[in-house]
Enzyme design. Structure first.
Site, PDB file in Angstrom:
ATOM      1  N   LYS A 130       0.832  -1.208   0.000  1.00 43.52           N
ATOM      2  CA  LYS A 130       0.000   0.000   0.000  1.00 43.52           C
ATOM      3  C   LYS A 130       0.867   1.259   0.000  1.00 43.52           C
ATOM      4  O   LYS A 130       0.655   2.190  -0.795  1.00 43.52           O
ATOM      5  CB  LYS A 130      -0.920  -0.019   1.229  1.00 43.52           C
ATOM      6  CG  LYS A 130      -1.622   1.291   1.535  1.00 43.52           C
ATOM      7  CD  LYS A 130      -2.631   1.663   0.465  1.00 43.52           C
ATOM      8  CE  LYS A 130      -3.413   2.902   0.890  1.00 43.52           C
ATOM      9  NZ  LYS A 130      -4.399   3.303  -0.117  1.00 43.52           N
ATOM     10  N   PHE A 150       0.332  11.133 -15.264  1.00 42.82           N
ATOM     11  CA  PHE A 150       1.244  12.126 -15.823  1.00 42.82           C
ATOM     12  C   PHE A 150       0.507  13.423 -16.153  1.00 42.82           C
ATOM     13  O   PHE A 150       0.906  14.147 -17.058  1.00 42.82           O
ATOM     14  CB  PHE A 150       1.919  11.581 -17.090  1.00 42.82           C
ATOM     15  CG  PHE A 150       3.169  10.782 -16.823  1.00 42.82           C
ATOM     16  CD1 PHE A 150       4.006  11.098 -15.756  1.00 42.82           C
ATOM     17  CD2 PHE A 150       3.512   9.732 -17.647  1.00 42.82           C
ATOM     18  CE1 PHE A 150       5.156  10.371 -15.521  1.00 42.82           C
ATOM     19  CE2 PHE A 150       4.669   9.002 -17.423  1.00 42.82           C
ATOM     20  CZ  PHE A 150       5.491   9.316 -16.356  1.00 42.82           C
ATOM     21  N   CYS A 186      -4.701  10.256   1.219  1.00 47.04           N
ATOM     22  CA  CYS A 186      -3.723   9.168   1.124  1.00 47.04           C
ATOM     23  C   CYS A 186      -2.303   9.619   0.803  1.00 47.04           C
ATOM     24  O   CYS A 186      -1.391   9.405   1.600  1.00 47.04           O
ATOM     25  CB  CYS A 186      -4.177   8.155   0.070  1.00 47.04           C
ATOM     26  SG  CYS A 186      -5.689   7.289   0.514  1.00 47.04           S
TER      27      CYS A 186
END
Length: 427
Positions: free
Chosen positions: A208, A254, A264
């Site tokens: 993760k 990108f 996160c």
């Protein structure tokens, strides 16, 4: 199967409703009475595309409570999906994980059947076995992997398309030791046709962090190249279209702009940096990733001041406050950095976001209570001739920016085509 989910934020609620969609019954556990009432009345406490419809469709297959005992005694598997916020030093705060573990452990003491506990919260390698396991064993008087199951199942949900990601993931990662727990989780995820990677628990935890750190790195790298392209008069999006055709690289993540935010990437990258330092490593690449991201949103203001050197007394419109479109989440949003700088320059700010205005005002009172909020994006354009685009909501593509000075942080094509003066951040 009967499933209980501890924590009903973005991860917990989407995970739980995903399991409902797969034919399971789910009990959500939360401490927030407002959330409990909303969920039990089929009203999502967060904005996530498709969630309201799913909750309405499967009414009666789930409910919420604050009673751990009721939830765990009436379920076979419990997912811990509580928050792991950052501390000032970048390390993660395990308070909620520890609380959940204690409460689960107390009830496991009463269960005769084999109950599986799954950590879904994002925790650093070693946490499930080094923190969660001892608490569960102490409170229950039982042994993990013998009397009850314990596993790590990290989430890879993108806010805004989280339900789609749950039901059609790139992969499912499960850190597990004992065969009985593995069998239960194989059954729970049987209807999802995605690669299933079974590892040891610490490896699942690390996957993760490594995934999020790499994606954050990719964005910051793109922004650094984009800043150079901007000065050379090169379209960075075209550059990365070419770069992304290399199958070893891929075109995803990108999109040059004003950087990443959310619940996160910032938290996980900082936590991994802190963990590396604690181990005696100097993660120089990750530190640079964070540094680039911190500077990037201020490029909006730099470009604006090329056209309007003095912002004091000027009215500036800000389109977008959520950290990304299709969510009301404002955690680590780049809009906060932008708005704070505008206010420091003496500008009057009028902002609009389709979902996140209340959350922004509540989360950032130092700036949120000093700006004005419009009822629509059109009202922002009527109120000012200076517009900053911070979040790429699809409705911003439908606007006519004629006569406006637009500084675009997310490459909204309509602004590029219609604005009187148009500046993109790094393309």
């Amino acid at each position: 199967m009967k499933v209980s989910v501890i924590g009903s934020g973005y991860v917990g609620l989407v995970t739980g409703m995903g399991f409902v969609k797969l034919g399971n019954e789910v009990i959500f556990v939360d401490v927030d009475e407002k959330k409990i009432n909303m969920i039990s009345n089929s009203q999502p406490p967060i904005y996530e595309e498709g969630l309201a419809e799913l909750m309405e469709e499967f009414k009666g297959k789930y409910y919420a409570t604050r009673d751990y005992r009721e939830a765990i005694l009436n379920s076979d598997v419990t997912f811990i999906a509580v928050g792991t916020p950052s501390r000032e030093d970048g390390s993660i705060d395990l308070t909620y994980v520890k609380q959940a573990s204690r409460e689960i452990g107390k009830i496991l003491k009463e269960k005769d059947s084999y109950h599986v506990v799954v950590v879904k919260s994002t925790v650093l390698p070693g946490t499930t076995e080094g923190v969660v396991k001892p608490i569960l064993e102490e409170e229950s008087g039982k042994k993990a992997f013998q009397d009850f199951g314990l596993a790590m199942n990290p989430e890879f949900l993108r806010e805004g398309v989280a339900l789609e990601d749950f039901l059609n993931p790139d992969r499912i990662v499960i850190g597990v030791i004992d065969k009985q727990t593995r069998k239960v989780l194989e059954e729970l995820y049987a209807l999802i046709s995605a690669p299933k990677l079974f590892t040891d628990i610490k490896t699942a935890e690390m996957i993760k962090y490594a995934s999020n750190a790499f994606l954050a790195t990719k964005i910051s790298f793109a922004n650094e190249i984009g800043n150079v392209c901007k000065k050379l008069g090169i379209d960075s999006w075209k550059v990365f279209e070419g770069v992304g055709l290399d199958h070893r690289i891929s075109p995803h993540f990108f999109r040059t702009g004003i950087g990443w935010g959310g619940s996160c990437f910032p938290k996980d990258t900082r936590a991994l940096i802190r963990k590396a330092e604690d181990l005696g490593e100097d993660p120089i690449i990750l530190k640079a990733v964070v540094e680039v991201n911190e500077r990037q949103p201020l490029k909006l203001i730099e470009l604006l001041k090329k056209h309007i050197p003095e912002l004091r007394g000027r009215t500036v419109g800000v389109l977008g406050l959520a950290f990304k479109p299709n969510t009301d989440d404002v955690r680590e949003t780049r809009a906060y950095v932008v708005v704070k700088k505008l206010l420091a320059e003496g500008a009057r700010v009028i902002a609009y976001d389709p979902q996140a205005m209340e959350n922004f005002k509540r989360a950032y009172p130092d700036v949120g209570e000093r700006i004005e909020y419009a009822d629509s994006a059109t009202d922002v354009l009527k109120a000012t001739d200076i517009v900053l685009i911070v979040t790429e909501w699809s409705e911003f593509e439908e606007l006519d920016y004629s006569g406006k000075i637009v500084i675009d942080g997310r490459r909204v094509r309509k602004a590029e085509e219609t604005a009187r003066v148009y500046e993109g951040v790094c393309w």
